[in-house]
Design a protein around this motif. Structure first.
Motif, short mmCIF file in Angstrom:
data_model
loop_
_atom_site.label_atom_id
_atom_site.label_comp_id
_atom_site.label_asym_id
_atom_site.label_seq_id
_atom_site.Cartn_x
_atom_site.Cartn_y
_atom_site.Cartn_z
N THR A 339 -52.48 -7.14 -25.28
CA THR A 339 -53.27 -6.48 -26.31
C THR A 339 -54.75 -6.56 -25.96
O THR A 339 -55.16 -7.30 -25.06
CB THR A 339 -53.01 -7.11 -27.69
OG1 THR A 339 -53.64 -6.32 -28.69
CG2 THR A 339 -53.56 -8.54 -27.77
N ASN A 340 -55.56 -5.77 -26.66
CA ASN A 340 -57.01 -5.81 -26.52
C ASN A 340 -57.60 -5.32 -27.83
O ASN A 340 -56.87 -4.92 -28.76
CB ASN A 340 -57.47 -4.97 -25.33
CG ASN A 340 -56.92 -3.56 -25.38
OD1 ASN A 340 -56.97 -2.91 -26.43
ND2 ASN A 340 -56.40 -3.09 -24.25
N LYS A 341 -58.89 -5.29 -27.91
CA LYS A 341 -59.54 -4.94 -29.17
C LYS A 341 -59.22 -3.51 -29.59
O LYS A 341 -58.98 -3.22 -30.78
CB LYS A 341 -61.06 -5.14 -29.05
CG LYS A 341 -61.78 -5.06 -30.38
CD LYS A 341 -63.21 -5.58 -30.27
CE LYS A 341 -63.87 -5.58 -31.64
NZ LYS A 341 -65.25 -6.15 -31.58
N ALA A 342 -59.20 -2.59 -28.64
CA ALA A 342 -58.90 -1.20 -28.97
C ALA A 342 -57.49 -1.07 -29.52
O ALA A 342 -57.23 -0.33 -30.47
CB ALA A 342 -59.08 -0.33 -27.72
N LYS A 346 -56.39 0.21 -33.27
CA LYS A 346 -55.44 1.30 -33.45
C LYS A 346 -54.36 0.91 -34.44
O LYS A 346 -53.95 1.69 -35.30
CB LYS A 346 -54.84 1.67 -32.09
CG LYS A 346 -53.77 2.75 -32.18
CD LYS A 346 -53.18 3.02 -30.82
CE LYS A 346 -52.05 4.05 -30.94
NZ LYS A 346 -51.40 4.29 -29.62
N ASN A 347 -53.87 -0.38 -34.31
CA ASN A 347 -52.78 -0.81 -35.16
C ASN A 347 -53.23 -1.16 -36.56
O ASN A 347 -52.40 -1.41 -37.45
CB ASN A 347 -52.06 -2.02 -34.52
CG ASN A 347 -51.11 -1.58 -33.43
OD1 ASN A 347 -49.96 -1.23 -33.70
ND2 ASN A 347 -51.58 -1.58 -32.21
N LEU A 348 -54.54 -1.21 -36.77
CA LEU A 348 -55.08 -1.38 -38.12
C LEU A 348 -55.46 -0.03 -38.73
O LEU A 348 -55.97 0.04 -39.86
CB LEU A 348 -56.33 -2.28 -38.08
CG LEU A 348 -56.05 -3.76 -37.77
CD1 LEU A 348 -57.37 -4.49 -37.51
CD2 LEU A 348 -55.30 -4.42 -38.93
N GLY A 349 -55.21 1.05 -37.97
CA GLY A 349 -55.51 2.37 -38.47
C GLY A 349 -57.00 2.67 -38.49
O GLY A 349 -57.48 3.49 -39.29
#
Length: 350
Positions: A339-342, A346-349
């Motif tokens: 995983t990474n910040k991007a 994305k997964n937080l919408g």
């Protein structure tokens, strides 16, 4: 988290005038043969340690340590339970406690206390010379006889008692601090520090001294009907030593926590060999591992039924079986994803 060290054994209840318990070499071989890895050493018997010499001579301390390590053992902590008791003695107990001190101070409470204080100061330096980081003791007591107030205690008596106790212990705590050693009070009936509330009163009186730490022994809490598991949650940051001693409490219509002046075997609350009582050691070892306890699991044998040598042999195995080798990975690591910040955004919408 840290894997608890052990098993170890407190030697106080085993020292005697009979072999192998009458010499350092003999008792070390006995302990090692049973599978113990450490020994907690009382400090009043010069057959095992000359406390003043260990404080004043690094050479002697190294030689002592070398003798013990030659048997595959380590010193877990030194103990000054008896000397610590004499730091604070109510006059009602003077005659009883003289037996803990040299004859030249018997009947001389002030001289006896001065001797005890010096003993604790020797213990601080000796612990440093031996490469230890914790020390076991008692607080002594000025107030125990007033714990069940009848007639009512005079206003301010308890506060004055703890102020005096703190006055006596602060110079000792400072000595331990100068030597880099945690001073661990065994919370115990008969001491002014006998539960969490009294420990906190003392801690406040010594200005939350960083070296005023705890020796955790759940057996004393069973006899008081105190929650010995939650105690760890409250005080884990101060717990620096650990006694594995079992106990049971079986109240009847005739007696409860006070025991009715009965012998130990006939009391509702009794100390037992590890595994023979009611204490949930599985949860205790889990809690201590969770809270990253870095010390030793030290068996203290006190049992009104079982033979001490049988208790020691079984106790070594009991501790060994309860020590948790802590994990170095998360159990669900196999399902981890890169995983990474991007990716997170994305997964937080976002």
């Amino acid at each position: 988290m840290t894997t608890i060290q052990g098993p170890a054994v407190f030697l106080a209840q085993f020292i005697s005038d009979e072999a192998p318990f009458n010499s350092l070499d003999g008792i070390c071989k006995w302990a090692a043969d049973l599978g113990f890895k450490g020994i907690q050493m009382p400090t009043l018997d010069t057959r095992f340690i000359d406390l003043q010499k260990a404080a004043e001579s690094k050479t002697y301390a190294e030689e002592l340590k070398g003798t013990i390590t030659s048997y595959g053992l380590e010193i877990t902590e030194l103990s000054t339970h008896l000397q610590g008791q004499l730091v604070a003695v109510h006059p009602a107990y003077d005659d009883f406690f003289d037996a803990f001190a040299p004859k030249n101070v018997h009947g001389k409470p002030k001289a006896r206390q001065e001797w005890a204080v010096q003993q604790l100061k020797y213990a601080a330096k000796a612990s440093q010379n031996l490469g230890l980081n914790a020390h076991a003791t008692f607080s002594g007591s000025l107030l125990w006889q007033y714990f069940h107030p009848w007639p009512q205690r005079p206003p301010g008596l308890v506060e004055d008692g703890f102020a005096e106790l703190a006055k006596r212990w602060l110079p000792i705590l400072n000595e331990f601090d100068q030597n880099g050693i945690d001073l661990c009070y065994e919370i115990h009936p008969g001491e002014d520090l006998f539960d969490g509330e009294t420990y906190e009163m003392f801690l406040k009186a010594v200005n939350n001294h960083s070296r005023a730490c705890l020796l955790y022994d759940p057996s004393h809490f069973v006899l008081q009907q105190l929650d010995y598991i939650q105690y760890i949650d409250f005080y884990h940051e101060r717990i620096k030593a650990f006694h594995v001693k079992d106990a049971e409490f079986n109240p009847t219509g005739k007696q409860g926590t006070f025991g009715g002046y009965q012998s130990w075997v006939n009391r509702a609350g009794r100390y037992r060999s590890p595994g023979d009582g009611q204490i949930d050691f599985k949860t205790i070892f889990s809690k201590l591992a969770q809270y990253d306890f870095k010390g030793w699991a030290v068996m203290e044998w006190e049992c009104c039924i079982k033979n001490q040598e049988d208790g020691a042999r079984e106790g070594a195995e009991f501790i060994k079986n309860h020590i948790i080798k802590v994990t170095d990975k998360e159990f669900d690591d196999f399902a981890a994803v890169e995983t990474n910040k991007a990716f997170n955004r994305k997964n937080l919408g976002l």
